[in-house]
Enzyme design. Sequence first.
Site, mmCIF file in Angstrom:
data_model
loop_
_atom_site.group_PDB
_atom_site.id
_atom_site.type_symbol
_atom_site.label_atom_id
_atom_site.label_comp_id
_atom_site.label_asym_id
_atom_site.label_seq_id
_atom_site.Cartn_x
_atom_site.Cartn_y
_atom_site.Cartn_z
ATOM 1 N N ASP A 29 0.814 -1.221 0.000
ATOM 2 C CA ASP A 29 0.000 0.000 0.000
ATOM 3 C C ASP A 29 0.856 1.284 0.000
ATOM 4 O OD1 ASP A 29 -2.376 1.345 -0.166
ATOM 5 O OD2 ASP A 29 -2.936 1.142 1.942
ATOM 6 N N LYS A 81 -7.799 -1.639 3.748
ATOM 7 C CA LYS A 81 -7.341 -0.253 3.734
ATOM 8 C C LYS A 81 -7.376 0.309 5.150
ATOM 9 C CE LYS A 81 -6.332 2.763 0.518
ATOM 10 N NZ LYS A 81 -5.124 2.560 -0.278
ATOM 11 N N LYS A 130 -8.404 15.208 -2.736
ATOM 12 C CA LYS A 130 -8.562 14.572 -1.421
ATOM 13 C C LYS A 130 -8.451 15.606 -0.317
ATOM 14 C CE LYS A 130 -5.569 11.338 0.252
ATOM 15 N NZ LYS A 130 -5.189 9.929 0.200
ATOM 16 N N LYS A 161 2.775 1.934 3.220
ATOM 17 C CA LYS A 161 2.086 2.097 4.517
ATOM 18 C C LYS A 161 2.469 0.987 5.488
ATOM 19 C CE LYS A 161 -2.285 4.368 3.402
ATOM 20 N NZ LYS A 161 -2.411 4.155 1.972
HETATM 21 P P1 NAI Z 1 -8.640 4.017 -9.777
HETATM 22 O O1 NAI Z 1 -9.903 3.354 -9.378
HETATM 23 O O2 NAI Z 1 -8.720 5.315 -10.476
HETATM 24 O O3 NAI Z 1 -7.781 3.061 -10.711
HETATM 25 C C1 NAI Z 1 -7.684 1.692 -10.507
HETATM 26 C C2 NAI Z 1 -7.752 1.015 -11.868
HETATM 27 O O4 NAI Z 1 -7.578 -0.371 -11.686
HETATM 28 C C3 NAI Z 1 -9.087 1.197 -12.553
HETATM 29 O O5 NAI Z 1 -8.889 1.750 -13.840
HETATM 30 C C4 NAI Z 1 -9.655 -0.221 -12.635
HETATM 31 O O6 NAI Z 1 -10.397 -0.425 -13.808
HETATM 32 C C5 NAI Z 1 -8.393 -1.047 -12.608
HETATM 33 N N1 NAI Z 1 -8.524 -2.432 -12.136
HETATM 34 C C6 NAI Z 1 -9.304 -2.939 -11.148
HETATM 35 N N2 NAI Z 1 -9.098 -4.268 -11.021
HETATM 36 C C7 NAI Z 1 -8.153 -4.595 -11.931
HETATM 37 C C8 NAI Z 1 -7.524 -5.817 -12.286
HETATM 38 N N3 NAI Z 1 -7.821 -6.953 -11.674
HETATM 39 N N4 NAI Z 1 -6.603 -5.791 -13.269
HETATM 40 C C9 NAI Z 1 -6.285 -4.634 -13.913
HETATM 41 N N5 NAI Z 1 -6.866 -3.458 -13.631
HETATM 42 C C10 NAI Z 1 -7.792 -3.441 -12.650
HETATM 43 O O7 NAI Z 1 -7.765 4.114 -8.451
HETATM 44 P P2 NAI Z 1 -6.470 5.018 -8.175
HETATM 45 O O8 NAI Z 1 -6.904 6.273 -7.535
HETATM 46 O O9 NAI Z 1 -5.656 5.074 -9.401
HETATM 47 O O10 NAI Z 1 -5.738 4.144 -7.063
HETATM 48 C C11 NAI Z 1 -5.165 2.915 -7.446
HETATM 49 C C12 NAI Z 1 -4.761 2.095 -6.245
HETATM 50 O O11 NAI Z 1 -3.712 2.746 -5.549
HETATM 51 C C13 NAI Z 1 -5.887 1.847 -5.253
HETATM 52 O O12 NAI Z 1 -5.859 0.517 -4.828
HETATM 53 C C14 NAI Z 1 -5.521 2.716 -4.102
HETATM 54 O O13 NAI Z 1 -5.994 2.192 -2.888
HETATM 55 C C15 NAI Z 1 -4.005 2.674 -4.166
HETATM 56 N N6 NAI Z 1 -3.446 3.804 -3.451
HETATM 57 C C16 NAI Z 1 -3.637 5.070 -3.932
HETATM 58 C C17 NAI Z 1 -3.152 6.167 -3.240
HETATM 59 C C18 NAI Z 1 -3.345 7.549 -3.792
HETATM 60 O O14 NAI Z 1 -3.860 7.712 -4.869
HETATM 61 N N7 NAI Z 1 -2.918 8.601 -3.118
HETATM 62 C C19 NAI Z 1 -2.426 6.001 -1.966
HETATM 63 C C20 NAI Z 1 -2.314 4.632 -1.543
HETATM 64 C C21 NAI Z 1 -2.784 3.583 -2.295
#
Ligand code: NAI
Length: 517
Positions: free
Chosen positions: A311, A360, A401, A473
């Site tokens: 994470d 999370k 955020k 994290k």
């Molecule tokens: P988001 O929802 O915009 O993007 C995630 C993408 O993953 C989506 O496009 C979705 O279609 C795709 N996806 C889901 N399951 C999948 C799979 N099995 N295979 C391939 N693609 C898949 O989310 P975001 O904001 O980009 O965050 C991504 C990750 O990073 C989340 O898990 C979040 O918890 C983690 N994260 C983000 C932080 C931040 O943005 N500041 C901080 C800590 C962790």
Amino acid sequence: KSARARTLVAPVIVSSDNVQYSEDEIISKYSYTDTKVTIGEDGTVTAFPQNSVFEFKTRRRVSRLGLMMVGLGGNNGTTVAAAMYAKKHSLEWQTRTGTHVSNYKGSLTQCGTFRVGTSSEDGTDVYSPLSSLVPMVNPDDMPVSGWDISGRNLADAMDSAQVLEPDLRNKLRPFVDKVVPLPAAFDTDFIADNQLPRADNLIPGQKQEQLEQLRRDIRNFKETQGLDEVVVIWTANSERYSKEIEGVNDTSENLLKAIQGNHPEVSPSTLYAVASILEGAPYVNGSPQNTLVPGCVKLAEELQVFICGDDFKSGQTKMKSVLVDYLIGCGVKVKTMVTYNHLGNNDMYQLTDQVMWKPKSAAKSKVIEDLVEANEVLYPNNEKPDHVVVVKYVPFLGDSKRDVSEYTSETFLDSHYTMIMHNECLDSALCAPLIIDLAVLCELFQRIRVKVQGSDEFKSMHPVLSALGFFMKIPKTAGEEPIVNALNRQRACIENLVKALVGLPAESHLLLPTKCQ
Ligand code: NAI
């Protein structure tokens, strides 16, 4: 009077008996000092400073590296890709505040500097970027690819992420409107139902076939782009925990069998991790789920491939690991930490599902454990601060955020000391530079071989890359290695490790000569 510090970006060559530079390698000797402590039966504590010598060999030629992101079409994935395309093509864009030039602000490797030493001319502190000491990949030269369950091209995905300014999106469109994520390994059981409408880009078949396709994808990317190395980083949605079951995911053999048998507790993220490990590509888990089940860790150890988790530590948790370090470090007893996030991006939408929120929530709650455990003067008998973590989905705010936190502590004569903080930033702008750093540093670690005192063999570093805990994290550590959460200690680890590669001593912060007469 001259300035007290200056930054030099030219390569730093260390002149010392501890280092030799050949055309291919930097070979260094590093004297590592630690203190062993014994506790006698009568409670007496005896400390024994101990020295051991580590020898490092670092290949000087940087690999041609490619980055594959799982979740390429998401907010983080598209923001990382945008920055790399923008920088490579020197894009500029307008906002109401003026012209902006592409950059990697927020990245430790690209914009951070550290103290090399004191100038012999005028006694000023000399700072340099880490890449001045050892060569590192330039992210501009790093081809990007990846998978997503959504088959939208990156230009449309950037529009829907609402992270980048419209002028930048328009300028990026010609570079990315033909880039479509690879079909994804997917299992509806591991993701919230609210994500199902976007799942139109999936690898058909069962887990074994999905694994084989992921492996082919990594190989194809390597071949078509002429790459030496690929790093795979999970930045897809947070999954539910998978159950850790004896005989299923406890050993590498059982895990590979469980994949063959299409076992329901093998998560898609574990499939990506196993595919990467089998292809020799380092794998980073940027979400809190237990992708790196024991069988997966064992596979990485057996095949000597780097894994790093769990994470990304990007916003509130990063701040927490600084603030609590500061308070407890000053002898102040933190009693309550109550922290709220609200935002409206797709990741937050999926976290409204309580099952997905569980990992999370656990990750966000663990980030200060080492700081509290390190001070039994303030926290005797396993006492802990009250720690409450709340997140709320507010669609209008999109990726912006908001983080509101209140820390109440006891200080002198138990008087209360309350701090209230409000932070606001684009979630993806906090996270994207970490993804770039992780790729750059994984490539560097791939080039290091180390010989520990008493051994006559140079080996790669331990496959569990705890040295990258700064970005995580809940840093995954190997075996009995304690977890370090304090951000300054984590940063010092990276800085001092890079210094060790060129035979420089760890930073002591003493500046002793100027303090003595
Ligand atoms: P988001 O929802 O915009 O993007 C995630 C993408 O993953 C989506 O496009 C979705 O279609 C795709 N996806 C889901 N399951 C999948 C799979 N099995 N295979 C391939 N693609 C898949 O989310 P975001 O904001 O980009 O965050 C991504 C990750 O990073 C989340 O898990 C979040 O918890 C983690 N994260 C983000 C932080 C931040 O943005 N500041 C901080 C800590 C962790």
